[in-house]
Design a protein around this motif. Structure first.
Motif, PDB file in Angstrom:
ATOM      1  N   PHE A 181     -10.300  -1.213  -4.925  1.00 56.92           N
ATOM      2  CA  PHE A 181      -9.333  -0.688  -3.964  1.00 56.92           C
ATOM      3  C   PHE A 181      -9.285  -1.552  -2.715  1.00 56.92           C
ATOM      4  O   PHE A 181     -10.327  -1.877  -2.130  1.00 56.92           O
ATOM      5  CB  PHE A 181      -9.732   0.740  -3.603  1.00 56.92           C
TER       6      PHE A 181
ATOM      7  N   TYR B 220      -4.816  -2.887  -5.364  1.00 52.12           N
ATOM      8  CA  TYR B 220      -6.115  -3.128  -5.969  1.00 52.12           C
ATOM      9  C   TYR B 220      -6.234  -4.606  -6.330  1.00 52.12           C
ATOM     10  O   TYR B 220      -5.241  -5.246  -6.705  1.00 52.12           O
ATOM     11  CB  TYR B 220      -6.307  -2.298  -7.242  1.00 52.12           C
TER      12      TYR B 220
ATOM     13  N   GLN C   5      -4.374   1.749   0.916  1.00 49.71           N
ATOM     14  CA  GLN C   5      -3.351   2.718   0.572  1.00 49.71           C
ATOM     15  C   GLN C   5      -2.457   2.941   1.779  1.00 49.71           C
ATOM     16  O   GLN C   5      -2.947   3.087   2.910  1.00 49.71           O
ATOM     17  CB  GLN C   5      -3.918   4.055   0.119  1.00 49.71           C
TER      18      GLN C   5
ATOM     19  N   ARG D 203      -3.587   4.639   5.101  1.00 48.50           N
ATOM     20  CA  ARG D 203      -4.357   5.855   4.872  1.00 48.50           C
ATOM     21  C   ARG D 203      -5.773   5.551   4.384  1.00 48.50           C
ATOM     22  O   ARG D 203      -6.619   6.447   4.376  1.00 48.50           O
ATOM     23  CB  ARG D 203      -3.653   6.739   3.842  1.00 48.50           C
ATOM     24  N   GLY D 204      -5.985   4.334   3.973  1.00 51.11           N
ATOM     25  CA  GLY D 204      -7.318   3.986   3.497  1.00 51.11           C
ATOM     26  C   GLY D 204      -7.430   2.488   3.329  1.00 51.11           C
ATOM     27  O   GLY D 204      -6.444   1.786   3.094  1.00 51.11           O
TER      28      GLY D 204
ATOM     29  N   TRP E  57       0.639  11.497  -0.702  1.00 55.85           N
ATOM     30  CA  TRP E  57      -0.704  11.060  -0.300  1.00 55.85           C
ATOM     31  C   TRP E  57      -1.617  12.267  -0.336  1.00 55.85           C
ATOM     32  O   TRP E  57      -1.281  13.317   0.208  1.00 55.85           O
ATOM     33  CB  TRP E  57      -0.680  10.487   1.104  1.00 55.85           C
ATOM     34  N   THR E  58      -2.757  12.111  -1.031  1.00 59.03           N
ATOM     35  CA  THR E  58      -3.689  13.218  -1.091  1.00 59.03           C
ATOM     36  C   THR E  58      -5.088  12.679  -0.920  1.00 59.03           C
ATOM     37  O   THR E  58      -5.380  11.539  -1.252  1.00 59.03           O
ATOM     38  CB  THR E  58      -3.605  13.951  -2.440  1.00 59.03           C
ATOM     39  N   SER E  59      -5.947  13.490  -0.410  1.00 58.91           N
ATOM     40  CA  SER E  59      -7.351  13.116  -0.290  1.00 58.91           C
ATOM     41  C   SER E  59      -8.193  14.308  -0.683  1.00 58.91           C
ATOM     42  O   SER E  59      -7.653  15.377  -1.012  1.00 58.91           O
ATOM     43  CB  SER E  59      -7.666  12.675   1.143  1.00 58.91           C
TER      44      SER E  59
END
Lengths: 115, 117
Positions: free
Chosen positions: B45, B35, B48, B55-56, B97-99
């Motif tokens: 952000f 960040y 990630q 992932r992002g 890792w979660t979304s």
């Protein structure tokens, strides 16, 4: 898109007084909401989180916040301010549409405590 | 247990230079996020990474890049520095890792303060 708005960039209260930091969110889906605290020259520490369970959330250091869907608010409160509460506070929302664990932060509220 | 560590703590660069910031996650954590926090604003952000894969990505120019190593530590690189890149750069780690609706708490490091002159 998700966003949060913190009302008041600076709040000053007397020691022992009620602390109220305001946060309104915008989200097209039930949000995950957070309050973080940042002390000078330090990173962010999670105070509390709302993840669609109880609407009144209790956090560390005596802070709590209430999720009010009708008002799209998630205000942070503490009954009695302590000098050690002086810090920057950030309201944040989790973006459930993001492929990442993306957190969107508000612009922050600096809390000052008067002796 | 050690928390998230970042190095260096402070850095001064001049416009046009390149900089590399480093982050070591909490032991056992496999995901690292970066960040940018400009003075007076909330963190934004940037990236990630999980299991060495991106992932992002946030809304940052291609001058910003990152990578994650087999030991899950991470580096953030910024090329062709601009005055506006002056900020506190925060690293956060999480165990997975979660979304979507899943939640995995992120733990933040103390940050690297970058000043561009």
């Amino acid at each position: 898109a998700q966003s949060v708005t913190q009302l008041g960039s600076h709040v000053s209260v007397s020691e022992g007084a009620l602390v109220l930091l305001r946060c309104n969110y915008s989200s097209s889906v039930p949000p995950y909401l957070f309050w973080y605290v940042q002390y000078p020259n330090q990173g962010l520490q999670l105070l509390l989180k709302y993840t669609s369970a109880a609407t009144l959330v209790k956090g560390i250091n005596g802070f709590e916040a209430e999720f009010k869907k009708s008002e799209t608010s998630f205000h942070l409160t503490k009954p009695s301010a302590h000098m050690s509460d002086a810090a920057e506070y950030f309201c944040a929302v989790r973006d459930p549409y993001s492929s990442a664990s993306k957190i969107i932060f508000g612009s922050g509220t600096r809390l000052s405590i008067r002796p | 247990d050690a928390g998230v560590t970042q190095s260096p703590t402070h850095l001064i660069k001049t416009r046009g230079q390149q900089v590399t910031l480093r982050c070591s996650p909490i032991s056992g954590h496999k995901s690292v996020s970066w960040y940018q926090q400009v003075l007076g604003q909330g963190p934004q952000f940037i990236f990630q990474y999980y299991e060495k894969e991106e992932r992002g990505r946030g809304n940052f120019p291609d001058r910003f890049s990152a990578r994650q190593f087999p030991n899950y530590s991470s580096e953030l690189n910024v090329n062709a520095l601009l005055l506006g890149d002056s900020a506190l750069y925060l690293c956060a780690s999480s165990s997975d890792w979660t979304s979507g609706r899943a939640y995995n708490e992120q733990f933040f490091g103390p940050g690297t303060r970058l000043t561009v002159l």
